[in-house]
Design a protein around this motif. Structure first.
Motif, PDB file in Angstrom:
ATOM      1  N   HIS A  55      -3.890  -3.993  -0.065  1.00 47.45           N
ATOM      2  CA  HIS A  55      -2.532  -3.533   0.241  1.00 47.45           C
ATOM      3  C   HIS A  55      -2.638  -2.584   1.431  1.00 47.45           C
ATOM      4  CE1 HIS A  55       1.332  -1.335  -1.330  1.00 47.45           C
ATOM      5  NE2 HIS A  55       1.477  -1.835  -0.123  1.00 47.45           N
ATOM      6  N   SER A 115      12.500  -3.163  -6.261  1.00 46.28           N
ATOM      7  CA  SER A 115      11.057  -3.368  -6.363  1.00 46.28           C
ATOM      8  C   SER A 115      10.614  -4.591  -5.578  1.00 46.28           C
ATOM      9  CB  SER A 115      10.642  -3.552  -7.830  1.00 46.28           C
ATOM     10  OG  SER A 115      11.039  -2.442  -8.624  1.00 46.28           O
ATOM     11  N   SER A 145       4.321   1.217  -8.827  1.00 42.93           N
ATOM     12  CA  SER A 145       3.712   0.668  -7.617  1.00 42.93           C
ATOM     13  C   SER A 145       2.226   1.005  -7.565  1.00 42.93           C
ATOM     14  CB  SER A 145       4.408   1.217  -6.373  1.00 42.93           C
ATOM     15  OG  SER A 145       4.290   2.618  -6.321  1.00 42.93           O
ATOM     16  N   SER A 155       9.220  -0.239  -9.551  1.00 44.06           N
ATOM     17  CA  SER A 155       8.578  -0.358 -10.858  1.00 44.06           C
ATOM     18  C   SER A 155       9.246  -1.472 -11.641  1.00 44.06           C
ATOM     19  CB  SER A 155       8.656   0.956 -11.643  1.00 44.06           C
ATOM     20  OG  SER A 155       9.991   1.244 -12.014  1.00 44.06           O
ATOM     21  N   VAL A 166       2.489  -4.724  -8.148  1.00 46.23           N
ATOM     22  CA  VAL A 166       3.719  -4.008  -7.799  1.00 46.23           C
ATOM     23  C   VAL A 166       3.488  -3.271  -6.480  1.00 46.23           C
ATOM     24  CG1 VAL A 166       5.468  -2.379  -8.572  1.00 46.23           C
ATOM     25  CG2 VAL A 166       4.208  -3.725 -10.262  1.00 46.23           C
ATOM     26  N   VAL A 167       4.109  -3.767  -5.429  1.00 43.37           N
ATOM     27  CA  VAL A 167       3.982  -3.161  -4.106  1.00 43.37           C
ATOM     28  C   VAL A 167       4.802  -1.881  -4.030  1.00 43.37           C
ATOM     29  CG1 VAL A 167       4.416  -3.487  -1.629  1.00 43.37           C
ATOM     30  CG2 VAL A 167       3.578  -5.394  -3.022  1.00 43.37           C
ATOM     31  N   SER A 168       6.034  -1.943  -4.528  1.00 41.67           N
ATOM     32  CA  SER A 168       6.925  -0.777  -4.508  1.00 41.67           C
ATOM     33  C   SER A 168       7.890  -0.874  -5.682  1.00 41.67           C
ATOM     34  CB  SER A 168       7.700  -0.702  -3.190  1.00 41.67           C
ATOM     35  OG  SER A 168       8.473  -1.875  -2.994  1.00 41.67           O
ATOM     36  N   SER A 212      13.076  -5.474 -13.387  1.00 38.48           N
ATOM     37  CA  SER A 212      12.953  -4.352 -12.457  1.00 38.48           C
ATOM     38  C   SER A 212      13.755  -3.148 -12.944  1.00 38.48           C
ATOM     39  CB  SER A 212      13.434  -4.755 -11.063  1.00 38.48           C
ATOM     40  OG  SER A 212      14.782  -5.151 -11.105  1.00 38.48           O
TER      41      SER A 212
END
Length: 267
Positions: free
Chosen positions: A43, A236, A216, A206, A202-204, A232
């Protein structure tokens, strides 16, 4: 985890300093080398660069894998030993197949003269035995070529593989799945259960899986045979990876192979 839980393992990334910025390395992990053929998952960012600075990953070789750079923000300029020069931008795909060997570099794009941001995922997929020594190749897929659909309030892009009745044009060397899921608050998404191994990163924001919240920077690896459903809690972004196992692989630096002797020759 309980017997009914869809999650087998949680992986929290380790930070790696690349000089101008840091990345969060999720795979390989000491407890889990691969998810399907995905053997490397970084990431990148979000990072901000001042004018005159940016990504500068100098020329380096690969064998035995295919790479995908997928950006949410920014631009990276790819150059390789086959002669390809191709910028990668938000939503597009650069698929580089190393096979028996390729050399490439990744550097800041045309926005070098101004303040710029970079945010995205870089992943490697181990090639199956029959393709490990294939001819190297490079293909660029514009963002508009990737299927995008709305499901349960979520926007899903099929980067590789087949999901929800849509098939990506991006070449895959073994059965695999790679999705970008943008999920507004309250949206829900049940992931395909047609792949043996599956994980959600999860990039951003929750999301909840089995009523447990995942923030994240966490990869939730699913239990084989269990269905993963996401809900979500806020805006997200989730990346989904998976596929069928390709067998044991050895990793040294930028080399991936089923054979230790092949790694030694590459060194």
């Amino acid at each position: 985890m309980s017997a009914n839980n869809a999650i087998e393992l949680l992986i929290e990334p380790r930070e790696r300093d690349l000089g101008d910025f840091t990345v969060r390395r999720v795979l390989p992990d000491k407890r889990r080398q691969r998810v399907g053929p995905f053997i490397f998952f970084d990431h990148m960012g979000p990072a901000e660069f001042q004018p005159g600075t940016g990504v500068n990953v100098r020329s380096h070789p690969h064998i035995g894998l295919a790479t995908i750079t997928y950006l949410f923000e920014g631009e990276i300029l790819h150059r390789d030993s086959l002669g390809f020069v191709q910028p990668i931008r938000c939503g597009a795909v650069n698929l580089m197949t190393a096979g028996r060997g390729i050399v490439h570099s990744e550097r800041a794009g045309e926005d070098l003269h101004e303040t710029s941001r970079l945010h995205g995922i870089q992943s490697w997929m181990a090639l199956p035995d029959a393709e490990e020594e294939c001819e190297p190749a490079f293909v660029h897929y514009p963002a508009a070529d990737l299927p995008q659909l709305e499901i349960g309030g979520a926007t899903v892009r099929v980067i590789i593989g087949e999901a929800f009745g849509s098939v990506s044009p991006v070449k895959s060397y073994s059965p695999m799945l790679y999705l970008e899921c943008v999920m507004p608050p309250g949206s829900t998404l049940t992931l395909p259960d047609s792949y043996t191994e599956l994980a959600a990163y999860v990039v951003s924001g929750s999301v909840n899986i089995d009523d447990r919240q995942y923030a994240s920077g966490v990869m939730a690896v699913g239990c084989p045979g269990k269905t993963m459903s996401l809900r979500s809690n806020e805006e997200s972004r989730v990346m989904v990876i998976g596929g069928e196992p390709v067998g044991k692989r050895h990793i040294w630096w930028n080399f991936v192979s089923s054979s230790r002797e092949r790694i030694a020759r590459a060194k």
